[in-house]
Scaffold this motif. Structure first.
Motif: not given
Ligand SMILES: C[S@@+](CC[C@H](N)C(=O)[O-])C[C@H]1O[C@@H](n2cnc3c(N)ncnc32)[C@H](O)[C@@H]1O
Length: 261
Positions: A86, A89-90, A93-94, A104, A106-107
């Motif tokens: 988590c 920063d997507t 995560v990806d 994944p 996303y926060s």
């Protein structure tokens, strides 16, 4: 009873594995200590697990995962476990999902808006509370504790006493704001100021900057969290730099067996 055999077998698995050395070109943590920090995280997590009551680690949350600086090590320490990665920063995560097989998540700017919907045996919160105000630190640690399994623990890092000296050789933030941080740190035991936009790709006023906390304040902040006990505090525990605290279940006031007979 300490869980000596569990730790022994986890470390044996880790030592037999080869850690992936591919670093994302977008990883802002890429420096000469990159792999040393990950290995050090393995060491402090092993110490924390040893101190805890945990019998098996089947589900792990890495928050914030970044681009997997630590996750790449944890997948070998807990081979067979399910990993959730988590971050705000997507891209990070990806990367953790595609490279290390993590689930994944996303926060949100406000971490308490994320519903993890799981019970974790281990939550690794490396270099998160090093960037948050005292209010945010208190709120987010209490929130994360709600997602612990019955013997689960959180291992988290903070900037402690040593960081006053580190700043002199490797500044964390502009000198004007550092002096303000130190003023609050001296009087209140916790200091925080926002990054400027140019200092961080994640600019969020009021919840992303640099913090420093005295050990007793970090511990004090945990005392109000229901249902946990404090397992350990290690000064400079992560890579001889950040302090490490471990806390989690069962509660400090869990009765002894047969206590009420
Ligand atoms: C210093 S980096 C550490 C990353 C990783 N733990 C490591 O050691 O490489 C701090 C991270 O916190 C993340 N972050 C900031 N605010 C966040 C939030 N509200 N929820 C999740 N992650 C957040 C940033 O995106 C950044 O990746």
């Amino acid at each position: 009873m300490y869980n000596f055999q569990l730790i022994q077998s986890l470390l044996r698995n880790y030592e037999a594995a080869v850690v992936d050395r591919r670093i994302s070109p977008n990883d802002s943590m890429n420096d000469q200590w990159y792999f040393e920090v990950g290995r050090s995280a393995v060491e402090v997590i092993a110490v924390a697990l040893m101190a805890s009551k945990i019998q098996a680690v089947n589900k792990v949350l890495d928050v914030p995962c970044g681009h997997g600086r630590v996750l790449r090590h944890l997948i070998h320490l807990f081979s067979g476990a399910e990993f959730h990665a988590c971050d705000l920063d997507t891209d990070g995560v990806d990367f953790c999902a595609s490279t290390f097989g993590a689930i994944p998540i996303y926060s949100q700017e406000e971490l308490t808006d994320v519903d993890f919907g799981s019970q974790y045996d281990l939550i690794w919160a490396g270099s998160l509370f090093t960037h948050t105000t005292q209010d945010v630190t208190r709120r987010w640690t209490a929130y994360l504790a709600r997602f612990l399994s019955p013997q689960g623990i959180i291992v988290a890092t903070s900037h402690g006493r040593w960081c006053q000296h580190v700043h002199k050789v490797a500044p964390y933030i502009g000198e004007d704001r550092w002096q303000e941080i130190l003023k609050d740190y001296s009087s209140l035991g916790y200091g925080y100021r926002d990054y400027l936009k140019k200092e961080s790709h994640q600019f969020i006023s009021g919840s992303y900057g640099i913090s420093i906390a005295k050990p007793h304040v970090t511990i004090r902040n945990l005392e109000d969290i229901p249902g946990i006990r404090i397992y350990l505090y290690l000064e400079r525990g992560l890579a001889d730099h950040q302090d490490v605290v471990a806390f989690g279940r069962p509660s400090y006031d869990e009765p002894w067996p047969n206590m009420h007979k």
